[in-house]
Design a protein around this motif. Structure first.
Motif, mmCIF file in Angstrom:
data_model
loop_
_atom_site.group_PDB
_atom_site.id
_atom_site.type_symbol
_atom_site.label_atom_id
_atom_site.label_comp_id
_atom_site.label_asym_id
_atom_site.label_seq_id
_atom_site.Cartn_x
_atom_site.Cartn_y
_atom_site.Cartn_z
ATOM 1 N N PRO A 120 43.927 42.151 46.987
ATOM 2 C CA PRO A 120 44.946 42.739 46.110
ATOM 3 C C PRO A 120 46.332 42.141 46.337
ATOM 4 O O PRO A 120 47.112 42.012 45.383
ATOM 5 N N LYS B 266 50.508 37.311 40.431
ATOM 6 C CA LYS B 266 51.084 37.997 39.276
ATOM 7 C C LYS B 266 52.573 37.745 39.207
ATOM 8 O O LYS B 266 53.216 38.055 38.220
ATOM 9 N N PRO C 231 43.457 56.847 48.425
ATOM 10 C CA PRO C 231 43.347 57.169 46.998
ATOM 11 C C PRO C 231 41.959 57.647 46.600
ATOM 12 O O PRO C 231 41.813 58.421 45.655
ATOM 13 N N ALA D 40 37.708 43.707 43.812
ATOM 14 C CA ALA D 40 38.395 43.446 45.072
ATOM 15 C C ALA D 40 39.881 43.202 44.862
ATOM 16 O O ALA D 40 40.680 43.429 45.760
ATOM 17 N N SER D 41 40.258 42.748 43.682
ATOM 18 C CA SER D 41 41.639 42.323 43.485
ATOM 19 C C SER D 41 42.581 43.413 42.988
ATOM 20 O O SER D 41 43.792 43.273 43.103
ATOM 21 N N PHE D 42 42.034 44.454 42.388
ATOM 22 C CA PHE D 42 42.911 45.568 42.022
ATOM 23 C C PHE D 42 43.280 46.327 43.294
ATOM 24 O O PHE D 42 42.455 46.488 44.197
ATOM 25 N N ASN D 43 44.499 46.820 43.349
ATOM 26 C CA ASN D 43 44.970 47.574 44.510
ATOM 27 C C ASN D 43 44.501 49.021 44.382
ATOM 28 O O ASN D 43 44.867 49.716 43.427
ATOM 29 N N SER D 44 43.718 49.463 45.349
ATOM 30 C CA SER D 44 43.098 50.788 45.206
ATOM 31 C C SER D 44 44.112 51.920 45.351
ATOM 32 O O SER D 44 43.815 53.053 45.028
ATOM 33 N N ALA D 45 45.316 51.607 45.821
ATOM 34 C CA ALA D 45 46.288 52.672 46.054
ATOM 35 C C ALA D 45 47.157 52.950 44.828
ATOM 36 O O ALA D 45 47.910 53.919 44.814
ATOM 37 N N LEU D 46 47.087 52.090 43.819
ATOM 38 C CA LEU D 46 47.958 52.263 42.649
ATOM 39 C C LEU D 46 47.103 52.488 41.401
ATOM 40 O O LEU D 46 46.016 51.934 41.277
ATOM 41 N N GLN E 61 49.706 48.964 37.741
ATOM 42 C CA GLN E 61 49.524 47.545 38.044
ATOM 43 C C GLN E 61 49.603 46.685 36.793
ATOM 44 O O GLN E 61 50.170 45.601 36.816
ATOM 45 N N VAL E 62 49.032 47.192 35.696
ATOM 46 C CA VAL E 62 49.011 46.403 34.462
ATOM 47 C C VAL E 62 50.420 46.233 33.903
ATOM 48 O O VAL E 62 50.809 45.160 33.436
ATOM 49 N N TYR F 295 42.321 55.342 38.585
ATOM 50 C CA TYR F 295 42.452 54.435 39.719
ATOM 51 C C TYR F 295 41.271 53.458 39.720
ATOM 52 O O TYR F 295 40.219 53.778 39.165
ATOM 53 N N HIS G 233 38.895 52.586 41.610
ATOM 54 C CA HIS G 233 37.550 52.983 42.017
ATOM 55 C C HIS G 233 36.900 53.941 41.039
ATOM 56 O O HIS G 233 35.743 54.302 41.187
ATOM 57 N N MET H 15 41.638 43.658 34.029
ATOM 58 C CA MET H 15 42.415 42.593 34.641
ATOM 59 C C MET H 15 42.844 41.571 33.587
ATOM 60 O O MET H 15 43.954 41.039 33.642
ATOM 61 N N MET I 245 45.785 42.952 31.959
ATOM 62 C CA MET I 245 46.960 42.781 32.801
ATOM 63 C C MET I 245 47.523 41.373 32.628
ATOM 64 O O MET I 245 48.735 41.182 32.536
#
Lengths: 317, 285, 551
Positions: free
Chosen positions: A214, A221, A311, C103-109, C114-115, C153, C155, C166, C169
């Motif tokens: 990420p 990005k 999360p 794997a590339s998306f941030n799981s916390a946001l 993100q987009v 999110y 997940h 993605m 995005m």
């Protein structure tokens, strides 16, 4: 998975752990081979003294009943009486616990933010000069016993320069500056080891996050560097950092015992060491329960915070 | 086996940095000094040579005398020997127990794993120093008690490491391939799992060994560890502390000995583990 | 000015070891992307295709560095820009879609956070506008409930959806150039073509230029205007798609085409041996799964027969239960119900109760050769152990037999002294196969053994399997998600979905119409090495209302 039920489950687990800890403390102090009273009294044992001790420890009763009685009193807030001088432990410990909390709190307030910042700096520039400096010096610090650091500090600032007191006597201090003078050396000595451990662990925890996919995506990005660290990396690094802090409380507790003895600091760490020397079982049990429960509770808090930061728990499917 | 060791040594030598070489050298020297203490020390351990305490270095007293007028240099050899022997025993014992249980838990899984893991969780929820102090209260400070207690505490940490390694390795296809061949437990453990865990375990052994040195020294320093007339490095510091007030460096020599071993081992382990450290993206630097 | 969106000229990138030695990973690459065109970078693992695509963003992975060349974006050299300059280009002028969105998306946001991040921090759009634009893009990409999906999110949505999110995005700032790095490789075949179609529409309708990175020639043929073939960091061939796939100039390109995962023109029925073979293994009504209370079923009442010396293909997408079937037969997993018979005699459910001979006769070869061989054992030990274990062979016998086995799988007997990491992927898989052969088995279960290999190498392994069968009369259960591979090797096929066998029979029958609906969907999802295939198949899907398994 409901977040509330997860937390309740963890709390239950925490209570269970404290119970297990209490069993260990009790069993540990009572695994004396042979006659307990003779062992405690050593050569000065007279029949009267032996009888006295046996009665006070309630040794005529079976162990599990003694444990339950002890636990019951503990829960009611009664720590018992000292075997060495008959003092009421609630008073003795009550008098000193504030000092230990002060020492621990000041150390934590200095060491935690500083070490997290050091760890962050090192992790954003791995293998740079600053990283090598931080890594090597923290490594040296964790390799050196904490009493050695204290010895060096004392010989420099107290003996050679005479700026600070070598003995932390809190009885006759007054005002903030005086307190600061007395606490300066113990706090510094204590902070060094704790900080070293914490900074190293923070470095590797954050480095782990910074090399993840990420974060690479965020770079590709076009997100600016500071924003990557604050918005993208930090939320993922919170849980590991919190865990690092909790883990290092163990070093803090060990450090407190050693440093308090070294500086004659009137806290329960030193009290406990004295209790061990005089084999004052009720005192050692009480002090151990206080240290261990604090440790369990703080670890539990860390566990719950990192759960909330996850999360997947916060936003279930 | 021999082939394997030679190969990994050759590999490691390629990346050996000057610091790592120095550390290796220091560790060897210290081990040698500990083994050969009785032959290297100029005087016997308890021999009182002079009436003067904390005398400065001079004739026959390479580092001066201690608080009782004994030769500090000789006492350092014996102290070092005791510290190394005790700590090594602790680390070996902890590894014997921790590794066997850890790998067993990883391979067997199920209830056995659950039981031991929960037990270790409870023990780890217990600051090590507390456990040590409690046992010392009950049994008094004797070397066997200290060794067993600290080894016990340490074995819980070793257990975690060994179990985590084991769990990682057990799910590998090559272990599964051996299982499906019909291999028994012994083969799986000795030929499939252990060889792959050897390197991280060696690093962990270094860490546990330094931990034991620090722990036993701290206890001795507090007066709760090794008891005089026996003296390890911690005792040497404790009994000569007053020297500081007389302006001598007497307690610093044993302290430096401890630091030299622990720093060398830690630097070596660090060098070893960092060989495979990931670099972070340049754009963040 | 050339009028191109991007001109890559003589690009070279080095890998830098910790002690400073440089080894080239990409050398002297030149190509251009004209407005509205799609250029594909194609090659196997290690060909440098991802390195090149990242270089277009002015980025190298840690441990790599630019050595030379220019990357001109509207006349400015991206490689000469400072960090801030490169950040300005990324996300706005050039954007990137990673191989694994999961794997590339941030799981916390949240996904929207993100987009819509880039247009907001560059002050190109207000938050409301950005959210609106994102929802419009979600709709364009056929994502369900486009207004609300962004609030979730990562997940909480599926892999195929994440891949499209993605892409959304990447399109937020209407970039001049879109870089797609193997964007469909991690997806199941039936999902893959839907995502591919969505990308294609997106590129066409927005007149965006794109660089499409892939190892799969058939996929690339559907979307690219031009193809650049790469091998070991160097250019092999560069030209229009039609030319490359119909009249390739270079040998390597021809090899790639020959090995592409394409359905064979005609499914040959290899009945000769299958008919003769006697009954070897039967799976009768097996159910199996996970969980103490049997919560998760992976196999439901599955029955399958294998005759001596034949190949049974078991085909299905991820989660279909095909690997579980292999594990139950080999004894690695105990079934809830049903039994497995070897020559009519029931095999014990658990490994421990099977006799050594029963274990010997059924061998399994795992997918990842990398992890199937113990990294601390030399090849001689890997191959020698089954010989000692099953036959009690002594040292000299082992030495001799190991040499024979290595020759059998096409390796030099000198390989006996090597460790697995001294072997290439294909060589490892051969050793892996040799280990199974060492047991002299009647049946080998091959679990996706070619999936992790490059196409050309996989092709050679398939040839080896066939020749071994001819010589040794061994039977295979060939488990794969790849229908085209199975079509080439299997005598009979079983198609699995959600733990059940939906269709089974001789390969020619199953793979030729009329099909079961699901088999039909799978068959129609295998890309053909033909321009325009994607449009035809999507048209068919619309008419028949077929849907991907994942949705």
């Amino acid at each position: 998975m409901n977040i509330l039920s997860v937390i309740v489950q963890r709390l239950g687990l925490g209570i269970l752990t404290v119970l297990i800890v209490s069993i260990l403390v009790f069993v540990g102090t009572e695994i004396l081979p042979g006659d307990v009273a003779y062992a405690i009294l050593g050569q000065g044992a007279t029949p009267e003294l032996v009888a006295n001790i046996q009665e006070r420890l309630g040794l005529d009763e079976p162990a599990h009943l003694r444990y339950l009685a002890w636990l019951g009193e503990l829960l009611r807030g009664d720590l018992g009486t000292s075997l060495a001088n008959g003092a009421i432990l609630n008073d003795v410990i009550g008098e000193r616990i504030g000092n230990t909390v002060l020492l621990a709190a000041v150390t934590a307030a200095i060491a935690v933010p500083l070490s997290v910042v050091l760890g962050l700096i090192a992790s954003t520039r791995p293998d740079s000069a600053i990283d090598r400096l931080i890594s090597t010096s923290t490594l040296a610090l964790i390799s050196v016993p904490d009493f050695l650091i204290a010895v060096l500090l004392v010989s420099l600032f107290a003996v050679q320069l005479g700026w600070l007191p070598a003995i932390a006597n809190l009885n006759r201090v007054d005002g903030f500056l005086e307190y600061a003078r007395v606490l300066a050396l113990p706090v510094t000595a204590l902070s060094f080891t704790v900080m070293a451990h914490m900074a190293r662990m923070t470095r590797s925890a954050v480095l782990n996050v910074l090399t993840s996919s990420p974060i690479e995506m965020a770079i590709l990005k076009g997100v600016p560097k500071w924003r990557i660290i604050l918005v993208h990396a930090l939320p993922n690094a919170i849980a590991p950092i919190i865990n690092v802090i909790a883990l290092n409380l163990a070093y803090l507790i060990t450090g407190i015992v050693v440093i308090e003895s070294m500086f004659n600091f009137p806290g329960i760490g030193r009290l406990m060491v004295e209790g061990v020397t005089t084999r004052d079982i009720p005192l050692v049990q009480a002090a151990a329960m206080i240290f261990c429960s604090t440790y369990v509770v703080l670890n539990l808090a860390a566990d719950i915070i990192s759960l909330i930061a996850n999360p997947r728990v916060r936003h279930p499917k | 086996m021999v082939e394997r060791v030679v190969m990994s040594l050759r590999e490691a030598r390629r990346d050996l940095t000057p610091t790592a070489t120095l550390c290796l050298l220091i560790i060897c020297l210290i081990l040698l000094a500990a083994i050969l203490a009785p032959f290297l020390a100029p005087h016997r351990e308890g021999e009182i040579l002079t009436t003067g305490s904390f005398m400065s270095p001079g004739e026959g007293l390479f580092l001066g005398s201690d608080y009782l007028g004994r030769d500090l240099f000789s006492r350092l050899f014996y102290g070092l020997r005791l510290t190394v022997v005790v700590s090594l025993t602790i680390a070996l014992l902890a590894f014997l127990v921790g590794c066997s249980l850890g790998f067993l838990a990883a391979v067997l899984g199920g209830r056995f794993d659950m039981l031991i893991s929960r037990l270790v969780d409870a023990l780890i929820a217990f600051p090590a120093i507390m456990l040590a102090l409690i046992v010392i209260t009950a049994l008094g400070p004797s070397i066997p008690v200290l060794v067993v207690t600290i080894a016990f505490i340490d074995s819980t940490r070793v257990f975690r490491v060994a179990r985590a390694l084991g769990v990682d390795i057990v799910v590998q296809d090559y272990v599964e391939a051996a299982t499906v061949r019909g291999e028994r437990f012994g083969w799986l453990m000795w030929h499939e799992i252990l060889p792959n865990a050897l390197v991280p375990l060696a690093a962990e052994f270094g860490i546990r060994f330094t931990y034991a040195i620090l722990f036993i020294s701290a206890l001795s320093f507090l007066g709760l560890g090794v008891q005089p007339p026996q003296a390890d490095l911690g005792v040497l510091i404790r009994e000569n502390m007053q020297g500081l007030l007389y302006g001598t460096f007497t307690p610093l020599y044993p302290a430096l000995c401890i630091a030299a071993i622990t720093i060398s081992i830690n630097l070596l382990v660090d060098w070893y583990l960092r060989r495979n450290d990931a670099a972070s993206p340049e754009d963040l630097q | 000015m050339t009028g191109n969106v991007i001109d890559v000229k003589n690009l070279s990138v080095d890998a830098i070891a910790k002690r400073g030695e440089r080894t080239p990973i990409v050398q002297d690459i030149s190509f251009s992307v004209a407005p509205g065109r799609v250029v594909a970078l194609i090659g196997e693992s290690g060909s440098g295709k991802t390195t090149i695509s990242l270089a277009c963003l002015g980025y190298t992975r840690p441990g790599c560095a630019f050595k030379g060349g220019e990357i001109l974006l509207d006349g400015t050299d991206v490689l000469q820009l400072d960090l801030v300059g490169r950040q300005q280009v990324r996300g706005v002028d050039i954007s990137y879609v990673a191989q694994s969105a999961a794997a590339s998306f941030n799981s916390a946001l949240s996904i929207n956070r993100q987009v819509t991040e880039i247009p907001q921090i560059r002050n190109l759009m207000s938050r409301e506008d950005a959210t609106r634009k994102a929802a419009a893009l979600y709709g364009e990409l056929d994502l369900p409930s486009p207004e609300t999906i962004g609030r979730r999110y990562p997940h909480q949505v599926s892999g195929g959806q994440l891949q499209r999110l993605m892409a959304a995005m990447a399109m937020m700032c209407s970039p001049k150039l879109l870089i797609l790095d193997e964007p469909t490789t991690a997806l199941d075949v039936t999902t893959q073509i839907e995502v591919l179609q969505a990308f294609k529409n997106l590129v066409r309708e927005n007149q965006t230029s794109a660089i499409y990175v892939s190892h799969d020639l058939a996929v690339v043929a559907q979307i690219a205007d031009e193809i650049l073939v790469l091998k070991d960091g160097r250019m092999v061939e560069y030209g229009p798609t039609e030319t490359i796939i119909t009249v390739p100039r270079e040998d390597y390109t021809r090899q790639l085409i020959a090995a592409a995962h394409v359905m064979p023109e005609e499914v040959k029925q290899r009945t000769s041996r299958g008919e003769k073979g006697s009954h070897l293994l039967s799976v009768n009504g097996v159910s199996a799964g996970y969980g103490r209370q049997r919560e998760v079923a992976a196999l439901l009442d599955v029955s399958l027969d294998v005759r001596a010396a034949e190949t049974v293909g078991v085909m299905g997408e991820s989660g279909s239960g095909k690997s579980t079937l292999g594990r139950v037969i080999s004894g690695l997993m105990t079934p809830w119900q049903g039994e497995v018979l070897l020559r009519g005699r029931p095999l014990a459910a658990s490994l421990k109760q099977r006799t050594r001979d029963e274990l010997r006769e059924v061998q399994i070869v795992f997918q990842m050769a990398d992890v199937a061989l113990n990294p601390r054992h030399v090849v001689e030990k890997i191959l020698g152990r089954p010989l000692a274990f099953y036959f009690g062979a002594d040292r000299r016998a082992i030495e001799k037999r190991v040499g024979e086995l290595l020759e059998l799988v096409g390796l030099d007997p000198a390989f006996a002294r090597r460790f697995p990491r001294e072997l290439s992927g294909g060589q490892k898989q051969r050793v892996n196969l040799a280990r199974a052969l060492a047991a002299d088995p009647q049946l080998i279960i091959c679990d996706e053994i070619t999936s992790a290999l490059d196409t050309v190498v996989a092709e050679a392994i398939l040839d080896l399997l066939v020749s071994l069968q001819d010589r040794l009369n061994v039977a295979y259960i060939f488990i794969s998600h790849d229908i085209s591979t199975i079509a080439r090797i299997a005598d009979r096929v079983a198609v699995m979905r959600d733990g059940e066998i939906v269709e089974a029979g001789p390969t020619a029958e199953v793979l030729q119409p009329p099909h079961h609906d699901y088999t039909d969907l799978l068959l129609r999802s295998v890309p053909d090495l033909k321009v325009g295939w994607l449009e035809t198949v999507m048209e068919h899907r619309r008419q028949t209302g077929q849907q991907a398994a994942g949705n």
